[in-house]
Design an enzyme around this catalytic site. Structure first.
Site, PDB file in Angstrom:
ATOM      1  N   VAL A  29      -1.798  -4.899 -13.100  1.00  0.00           N
ATOM      2  CA  VAL A  29      -3.009  -4.846 -12.692  1.00  0.00           C
ATOM      3  C   VAL A  29      -3.793  -3.970 -13.845  1.00  0.00           C
ATOM      4  O   VAL A  29      -2.986  -2.981 -13.521  1.00  0.00           O
ATOM      5  CB  VAL A  29      -3.799  -4.873 -11.543  1.00  0.00           C
ATOM      6  CG1 VAL A  29      -5.305  -3.686 -11.249  1.00  0.00           C
ATOM      7  CG2 VAL A  29      -3.498  -5.773 -10.306  1.00  0.00           C
ATOM      8  N   THR A  72      -1.128  -3.589   7.739  1.00  0.00           N
ATOM      9  CA  THR A  72      -0.072  -4.048   7.936  1.00  0.00           C
ATOM     10  C   THR A  72       0.327  -5.789   6.610  1.00  0.00           C
ATOM     11  O   THR A  72       0.411  -6.102   5.440  1.00  0.00           O
ATOM     12  CB  THR A  72       1.434  -4.317   8.385  1.00  0.00           C
ATOM     13  OG1 THR A  72       2.018  -3.125   9.006  1.00  0.00           O
ATOM     14  CG2 THR A  72       2.653  -5.354   8.383  1.00  0.00           C
ATOM     15  N   ASP A 116      -0.278   3.603   8.071  1.00  0.00           N
ATOM     16  CA  ASP A 116      -1.704   2.659   8.032  1.00  0.00           C
ATOM     17  C   ASP A 116      -3.408   3.166   7.560  1.00  0.00           C
ATOM     18  O   ASP A 116      -4.091   3.165   7.326  1.00  0.00           O
ATOM     19  CB  ASP A 116      -2.555   1.331   9.129  1.00  0.00           C
ATOM     20  CG  ASP A 116      -1.254   0.464   9.470  1.00  0.00           C
ATOM     21  OD1 ASP A 116      -0.692   0.033   8.211  1.00  0.00           O
ATOM     22  OD2 ASP A 116      -1.708  -0.314  10.390  1.00  0.00           O
ATOM     23  N   ASP A 175       2.453  -3.460 -12.530  1.00  0.00           N
ATOM     24  CA  ASP A 175       1.823  -4.650 -10.815  1.00  0.00           C
ATOM     25  C   ASP A 175       1.057  -5.202 -11.716  1.00  0.00           C
ATOM     26  O   ASP A 175       0.183  -5.923 -10.638  1.00  0.00           O
ATOM     27  CB  ASP A 175       0.750  -3.656  -9.695  1.00  0.00           C
ATOM     28  CG  ASP A 175      -0.230  -3.126 -10.306  1.00  0.00           C
ATOM     29  OD1 ASP A 175      -0.570  -2.773 -11.581  1.00  0.00           O
ATOM     30  OD2 ASP A 175      -0.797  -2.264  -9.815  1.00  0.00           O
ATOM     31  N   HIS A 214       0.114  -9.437  -0.786  1.00  0.00           N
ATOM     32  CA  HIS A 214       1.375 -10.343  -1.739  1.00  0.00           C
ATOM     33  C   HIS A 214       1.009 -12.252  -1.933  1.00  0.00           C
ATOM     34  O   HIS A 214       1.123 -12.611  -2.853  1.00  0.00           O
ATOM     35  CB  HIS A 214       2.807  -9.904  -1.299  1.00  0.00           C
ATOM     36  CG  HIS A 214       2.672  -9.140  -1.041  1.00  0.00           C
ATOM     37  ND1 HIS A 214       3.113  -8.190  -2.527  1.00  0.00           N
ATOM     38  CD2 HIS A 214       4.038  -8.127   0.071  1.00  0.00           C
ATOM     39  CE1 HIS A 214       3.539  -7.011  -2.157  1.00  0.00           C
ATOM     40  NE2 HIS A 214       3.768  -6.557  -1.241  1.00  0.00           N
ATOM     41  N   GLY A 224       6.928  -6.150   8.248  1.00  0.00           N
ATOM     42  CA  GLY A 224       6.020  -7.667   7.318  1.00  0.00           C
ATOM     43  C   GLY A 224       6.213  -8.760   6.417  1.00  0.00           C
ATOM     44  O   GLY A 224       6.927  -7.680   5.557  1.00  0.00           O
ATOM     45  N   ALA A 246       4.517   6.255 -10.026  1.00  0.00           N
ATOM     46  CA  ALA A 246       6.547   6.667 -10.296  1.00  0.00           C
ATOM     47  C   ALA A 246       7.237   5.355  -8.951  1.00  0.00           C
ATOM     48  O   ALA A 246       7.580   3.927  -9.451  1.00  0.00           O
ATOM     49  CB  ALA A 246       6.938   7.541 -10.688  1.00  0.00           C
ATOM     50  N   HIS A 296      -1.648  -5.422   3.207  1.00  0.00           N
ATOM     51  CA  HIS A 296      -1.188  -4.936   2.544  1.00  0.00           C
ATOM     52  C   HIS A 296       0.235  -6.804   2.277  1.00  0.00           C
ATOM     53  O   HIS A 296      -0.224  -7.839   0.997  1.00  0.00           O
ATOM     54  CB  HIS A 296       0.254  -4.470   2.970  1.00  0.00           C
ATOM     55  CG  HIS A 296       1.094  -4.583   2.026  1.00  0.00           C
ATOM     56  ND1 HIS A 296       1.057  -3.342   1.189  1.00  0.00           N
ATOM     57  CD2 HIS A 296       2.570  -4.602   1.919  1.00  0.00           C
ATOM     58  CE1 HIS A 296       2.274  -3.288   0.590  1.00  0.00           C
ATOM     59  NE2 HIS A 296       3.201  -4.339   0.975  1.00  0.00           N
ATOM     60  N   GLU A 297       0.675  -8.102   3.285  1.00  0.00           N
ATOM     61  CA  GLU A 297       1.240  -8.802   2.811  1.00  0.00           C
ATOM     62  C   GLU A 297       0.080  -9.951   2.835  1.00  0.00           C
ATOM     63  O   GLU A 297       0.833 -11.070   1.649  1.00  0.00           O
ATOM     64  CB  GLU A 297       1.783  -9.360   4.623  1.00  0.00           C
ATOM     65  CG  GLU A 297       2.754  -8.513   5.058  1.00  0.00           C
ATOM     66  CD  GLU A 297       4.021  -7.803   4.246  1.00  0.00           C
ATOM     67  OE1 GLU A 297       4.707  -8.493   3.401  1.00  0.00           O
ATOM     68  OE2 GLU A 297       4.231  -6.619   4.204  1.00  0.00           O
TER      69      GLU A 297
HETATM   70  N1  ARG Z   1       6.802  -5.063   3.773  1.00  0.00           N
HETATM   71  C1  ARG Z   1       6.259  -3.931   4.177  1.00  0.00           C
HETATM   72  C2  ARG Z   1       7.155  -3.240   4.638  1.00  0.00           C
HETATM   73  O1  ARG Z   1       7.889  -4.021   6.342  1.00  0.00           O
HETATM   74  C3  ARG Z   1       5.057  -3.762   4.566  1.00  0.00           C
HETATM   75  C4  ARG Z   1       4.111  -2.063   4.742  1.00  0.00           C
HETATM   76  C5  ARG Z   1       3.404  -2.072   5.289  1.00  0.00           C
HETATM   77  N2  ARG Z   1       2.544  -1.133   5.811  1.00  0.00           N
HETATM   78  C6  ARG Z   1       1.779  -0.321   6.061  1.00  0.00           C
HETATM   79  N3  ARG Z   1       0.882   0.589   6.212  1.00  0.00           N
HETATM   80  N4  ARG Z   1       1.581  -0.851   7.665  1.00  0.00           N
HETATM   81  O2  ARG Z   1       7.722  -2.057   5.271  1.00  0.00           O
HETATM   82 ZN    ZN Z   2       5.323  -5.215   0.453  1.00  0.00          ZN
HETATM   83 CA    CA Z   3       7.978   3.536 -10.769  1.00  0.00          CA
END
Ligand code: ARG
Ligand code: ZN
Ligand code: CA
Length: 387
Positions: free
Chosen positions: A224, A196, A263, A222, A203, A162, A231, A199-200
């Site tokens: 925050v 996913t 996930d 970040d 953003h 995503g 790291a 997470h998106e």
């Molecule tokens: N933009 C990231 C990718 O495509 C999304 C990761 C999302 N992680 C997850 N566990 N769903 O790699």
């Molecule tokens: Zn991301």
């Molecule tokens: Ca770092």
């Protein structure tokens, strides 16, 4: 991140825009951060554009609804695995008080399910392609990106799960692989719990990756305060603790939605992330607060409505059994700042002017006449009389 970095490098206007957005966010946090977490809930109207070539890619309504449910669980800290947060981090785990719902009002005031479906001749996409974002590219055009969270669900063939846009980026909205979307239906483990999108959307509400995107250095941030300096990203389902950047004994917050674990390995936002999203909603993304995407059309020309309770959709008479004093559309501020912060404050008499804000929306379509809105107030007291 790749795209963001490239824009920062090549597009001075983008760089400037992102700096302004960050300034606004920091200013908002400085002004309102100490008030603590919002008491009200912000509801974001969503439209899901399904772009499909094979029948399997044309995911079911049930799969789409399961994704909305996951967003609502995770952003409200109602997820079943919320209790798995290690006790070292439990104190900062937060309810972001943001909810999501499929739009009921689309462009031109049309009644909608909040779902569009487009058959495409394109068999698959790779991460930098944007065809799914427009009819001309054999996808679907966005609805007003300032008023709806636009989501495109499509078949990525290069491993991308995503992609979410930071405020200020071109191509606003979120894109997601159809096999990583929702928690029931056509899915591929270990990305089958709908995270996913969590997470998106993080953003999209201006959250950065928790490790600061500096490779394995300890210099990135970040932006925050309550996430540990970390790291690098994590994959799979790590065991606690994972120490880096001298952040022992508790180590990295790898179970945060803004890391890269499976996930099943991510299950928290922090209070600081939640505040950053709140600041973003009140600055770069105020269009969502003003959106009528969740206002059911009554078919009338003008039909004014203030929302009394969270389940009040304007039906008359209001069938809600909830108390009427928790209106989403009425809020009190101790200063004249209720546009910048649309949350209730406990009125403090004597500290200045108390302001009462009322939001009135139009359930009707295309008001063709103008008129006067009158708001009547009674000051409550034991001797209250009306009028
Ligand atoms: N933009 C990231 C990718 O495509 C999304 C990761 C999302 N992680 C997850 N566990 N769903 O790699
Ligand atoms: Zn991301
Ligand atoms: Ca770092």
């Amino acid at each position: 991140m790749e795209e963001h970095r490239q824009l920062v490098r090549l597009d001075p206007e983008y760089r400037w825009r992102r700096e302004q957005i960050e300034k606004d966010v920091q200013q908002w946090i400085a002004a309102f951060g100490e008030e603590g977490s919002r008491t009200g809930i912000i509801r974001i109207p969503v439209v899901v554009h399904v772009i499909w070539h094979t029948a399997a890619e044309n995911i079911s309504d049930a799969q789409i609804h399961s994704q909305i449910d996951v967003l609502n669980a995770d952003f409200r800290r109602l997820n079943a695995d919320a209790g798995s947060v290690p006790s070292a981090f439990a104190g900062v785990a937060a309810d972001a008080r943001v909810e999501f719902a499929l739009a009921v009002r689309g462009p031109g005031c049309a009644v909608t399910t909040g779902i569009t479906r487009t058959e495409t001749s394109v068999t698959g996409w790779t991460r930098n392609q944007t065809g799914m974002l427009s009819a001309a590219g054999r996808g679907h055009d966005p609805w007003d990106v300032t008023r709806y969270l636009n989501v495109w669900v499509c078949n990525y063939t290069d491993g991308l799960l995503g992609k979410g846009s930071f405020p200020g980026m071109p191509n606003q909205g979120v894109r997601c692989h159809y096999r990583a979307f929702g928690s029931t239906g056509t899915l591929s483990a270990p990305y089958d719990l709908g995270r996913t999108m969590v997470h998106e959307v993080g953003h999209y509400l201006n959250l950065n990756h928790i490790w600061g995107d500096d490779g394995s250095l300890c210099t990135g941030t970040d932006n925050v305060a309550d996430t540990p300096n970390q790291a690098d990203e994590h994959y799979g389902t790590p065991t606690f603790p994972q120490v880096s950047c001298s952040n022992g004994p508790d180590g990295d917050m790898f179970m945060n939605y803004m890391d890269y674990t499976d996930d099943a390995g991510m299950f928290m936002f922090t209070a600081g992330q939640s505040e950053r999203m709140d600041a973003t909603l009140h600055t770069a993304r105020t269009g969502l607060l003003a959106s009528d995407g969740l206002v059911p059309s009554s078919g009338a020309v003008n039909d004014l409505w203030a929302k009394d309770t969270s389940d009040d959709d304007g039906a008359e008479p209001n069938p809600s059994g909830q108390p009427m004093w928790v209106s989403d559309d009425i809020w009190v501020r101790n200063d004249n700042n209720g546009i910048a912060n649309q949350d209730h404050q406990n009125p403090e008499h004597g500290s200045g002017t108390t302001s009462v804000y009322v939001r009135v929306r139009n359930r009707g379509c295309s008001g063709t006449s103008s008129g006067t809105v009158r708001l009547y107030w009674a000051k409550a007291s034991p001797g209250l009389a009306w009028p």
